[in-house]
Design a protein around this motif. Structure first.
Motif, mmCIF file in Angstrom:
data_model
loop_
_atom_site.group_PDB
_atom_site.id
_atom_site.type_symbol
_atom_site.label_atom_id
_atom_site.label_comp_id
_atom_site.label_asym_id
_atom_site.label_seq_id
_atom_site.Cartn_x
_atom_site.Cartn_y
_atom_site.Cartn_z
ATOM 1 N N MET A 17 0.828 -1.205 0.000
ATOM 2 C CA MET A 17 0.000 0.000 0.000
ATOM 3 C C MET A 17 0.865 1.259 0.000
ATOM 4 O O MET A 17 0.558 2.229 -0.695
ATOM 5 C CB MET A 17 -0.946 0.009 1.205
ATOM 6 C CG MET A 17 -2.151 -0.875 1.044
ATOM 7 S SD MET A 17 -3.366 -0.653 2.348
ATOM 8 C CE MET A 17 -2.555 -1.419 3.731
ATOM 9 N N CYS A 18 1.964 1.243 0.751
ATOM 10 C CA CYS A 18 2.863 2.403 0.771
ATOM 11 C C CYS A 18 3.498 2.622 -0.601
ATOM 12 O O CYS A 18 3.579 3.763 -1.072
ATOM 13 C CB CYS A 18 3.941 2.214 1.834
ATOM 14 S SG CYS A 18 3.332 2.337 3.519
ATOM 15 N N LEU A 20 2.307 1.601 -3.540
ATOM 16 C CA LEU A 20 1.257 2.030 -4.472
ATOM 17 C C LEU A 20 0.910 3.498 -4.265
ATOM 18 O O LEU A 20 0.677 4.233 -5.230
ATOM 19 C CB LEU A 20 0.017 1.158 -4.308
ATOM 20 C CG LEU A 20 0.132 -0.296 -4.772
ATOM 21 C CD1 LEU A 20 -1.102 -1.082 -4.359
ATOM 22 C CD2 LEU A 20 0.345 -0.364 -6.270
ATOM 23 N N ALA A 21 0.888 3.937 -3.005
ATOM 24 C CA ALA A 21 0.611 5.351 -2.711
ATOM 25 C C ALA A 21 1.714 6.236 -3.284
ATOM 26 O O ALA A 21 1.425 7.282 -3.881
ATOM 27 C CB ALA A 21 0.477 5.557 -1.208
ATOM 28 N N CYS A 94 -4.062 11.995 -2.565
ATOM 29 C CA CYS A 94 -2.887 11.151 -2.812
ATOM 30 C C CYS A 94 -1.697 11.601 -1.984
ATOM 31 O O CYS A 94 -0.929 10.774 -1.482
ATOM 32 C CB CYS A 94 -2.516 11.162 -4.293
ATOM 33 S SG CYS A 94 -3.523 10.095 -5.302
ATOM 34 N N SER A 97 -2.309 10.343 1.472
ATOM 35 C CA SER A 97 -2.575 8.911 1.574
ATOM 36 C C SER A 97 -1.521 8.144 2.382
ATOM 37 O O SER A 97 -1.876 7.314 3.215
ATOM 38 C CB SER A 97 -2.726 8.311 0.172
ATOM 39 O OG SER A 97 -2.941 6.940 0.247
ATOM 40 N N ILE A 101 -2.166 5.811 5.804
ATOM 41 C CA ILE A 101 -1.726 4.414 5.920
ATOM 42 C C ILE A 101 -0.842 4.235 7.151
ATOM 43 O O ILE A 101 -1.040 3.310 7.941
ATOM 44 C CB ILE A 101 -0.983 3.975 4.640
ATOM 45 C CG1 ILE A 101 -1.946 3.976 3.454
ATOM 46 C CG2 ILE A 101 -0.359 2.604 4.810
ATOM 47 C CD1 ILE A 101 -1.271 3.819 2.114
ATOM 48 N N GLN A 120 -9.404 5.852 0.151
ATOM 49 C CA GLN A 120 -9.008 5.230 -1.120
ATOM 50 C C GLN A 120 -10.213 5.124 -2.054
ATOM 51 O O GLN A 120 -10.084 5.373 -3.263
ATOM 52 C CB GLN A 120 -8.406 3.845 -0.886
ATOM 53 C CG GLN A 120 -7.167 3.834 -0.040
ATOM 54 C CD GLN A 120 -6.122 4.798 -0.516
ATOM 55 O OE1 GLN A 120 -5.930 4.978 -1.711
ATOM 56 N NE2 GLN A 120 -5.455 5.450 0.402
ATOM 57 N N LEU A 160 -3.271 2.378 -9.969
ATOM 58 C CA LEU A 160 -2.585 2.218 -8.680
ATOM 59 C C LEU A 160 -3.513 2.493 -7.509
ATOM 60 O O LEU A 160 -3.449 1.814 -6.479
ATOM 61 C CB LEU A 160 -1.360 3.138 -8.620
ATOM 62 C CG LEU A 160 -0.206 2.793 -9.554
ATOM 63 C CD1 LEU A 160 0.927 3.793 -9.399
ATOM 64 C CD2 LEU A 160 0.289 1.381 -9.321
ATOM 65 N N LEU A 161 -4.383 3.488 -7.656
ATOM 66 C CA LEU A 161 -5.355 3.768 -6.586
ATOM 67 C C LEU A 161 -6.333 2.612 -6.410
ATOM 68 O O LEU A 161 -6.714 2.271 -5.288
ATOM 69 C CB LEU A 161 -6.118 5.056 -6.887
ATOM 70 C CG LEU A 161 -5.327 6.358 -6.743
ATOM 71 C CD1 LEU A 161 -6.130 7.528 -7.272
ATOM 72 C CD2 LEU A 161 -4.939 6.579 -5.299
ATOM 73 N N GLN A 164 -4.510 -0.093 -4.653
ATOM 74 C CA GLN A 164 -4.365 0.302 -3.254
ATOM 75 C C GLN A 164 -5.676 0.088 -2.490
ATOM 76 O O GLN A 164 -5.667 -0.338 -1.336
ATOM 77 C CB GLN A 164 -3.934 1.760 -3.197
ATOM 78 C CG GLN A 164 -3.466 2.230 -1.865
ATOM 79 C CD GLN A 164 -2.977 3.664 -1.925
ATOM 80 O OE1 GLN A 164 -2.876 4.260 -2.992
ATOM 81 N NE2 GLN A 164 -2.690 4.219 -0.784
#
Length: 195
Positions: A17-18, A20-21, A94, A97, A101, A120, A160-161, A164
């Protein structure tokens, strides 16, 4: 062994997740800052969230149209404002984000992970809605072959979002709250009362 695999899977999802963010932030900054939000960026045409420039045959140069000209061409003022607000608001989401996380990981409560999931989800809906509305309103002047790298970056950020969002949902599914700081270890806790 199942608990260890679950912990490793949860940690891996957190790092995914990190990453992808970070990727979504880079793509959004490229599309909206470096490319200035231009969906089409050609020498004879520049169409974006803030630019609508077409080639003028008589002067031999790009002529950027104003809002009143766009209204006469059938492009709605409200629709253009909505596309700008939604796409640029996703850029702000974004940027924050990774903090959502990390905060959810530090607090480690179900509510914090649910907030992350909602953020998200909002990002995915706003970006796809804003980009679709923009393309719908400007469909007469944009051909698929004219789409720029900025457009591809926005599509990549959307992907990517979405990934995520799926990773956050999977993390929430595997979520097991850790013991709170003031509570005794599980072996010293009293058994639940039976009524």
């Amino acid at each position: 062994m199942g608990l260890l695999q679950q912990k490793i899977g949860a940690r891996l999802l957190y790092w995914i997740m990190c990453l992808l963010a970070a990727g979504a932030i880079i793509l959004m900054l490229y599309a909206l800052i470096w490319e200035a939000g231009n969906i089409v960026n050609l020498p004879n045409k520049r169409i974006g969230f803030y630019n609508f420039c077409l080639w003028n045959q008589t002067t031999g140069e790009l002529q950027c149209l104003e809002f009143k000209d766009l209204i006469e061409m059938g492009i709605g003022q409200v629709g253009m404002v909505l596309t700008r607000v939604s796409v640029y608001f996703v850029q702000v989401l974004c940027l924050f984000s990774p903090f959502f996380i990390m905060q959810a990981k530090c607090v480690n409560t179900r509510e914090a992970w649910e907030v992350n999931l909602v953020v998200q989800g909002i990002s995915v809906v706003l970006l796809s809605g804003g980009l679709s509305l923009f393309l719908f309103q400007t469909r007469v002047w944009i051909q698929c072959s004219e789409l720029s790298w900025g457009f591809l970056a926005l599509v990549g950020a959307q992907a990517l979002l979405l990934l995520q969002l799926f990773a956050a949902a999977a993390y929430l599914k595997w979520f097991k709250p850790g013991p709170s700081k003031g509570s005794p270890p599980p072996e010293k806790q009293l058994p639940p009362l039976k009524v």
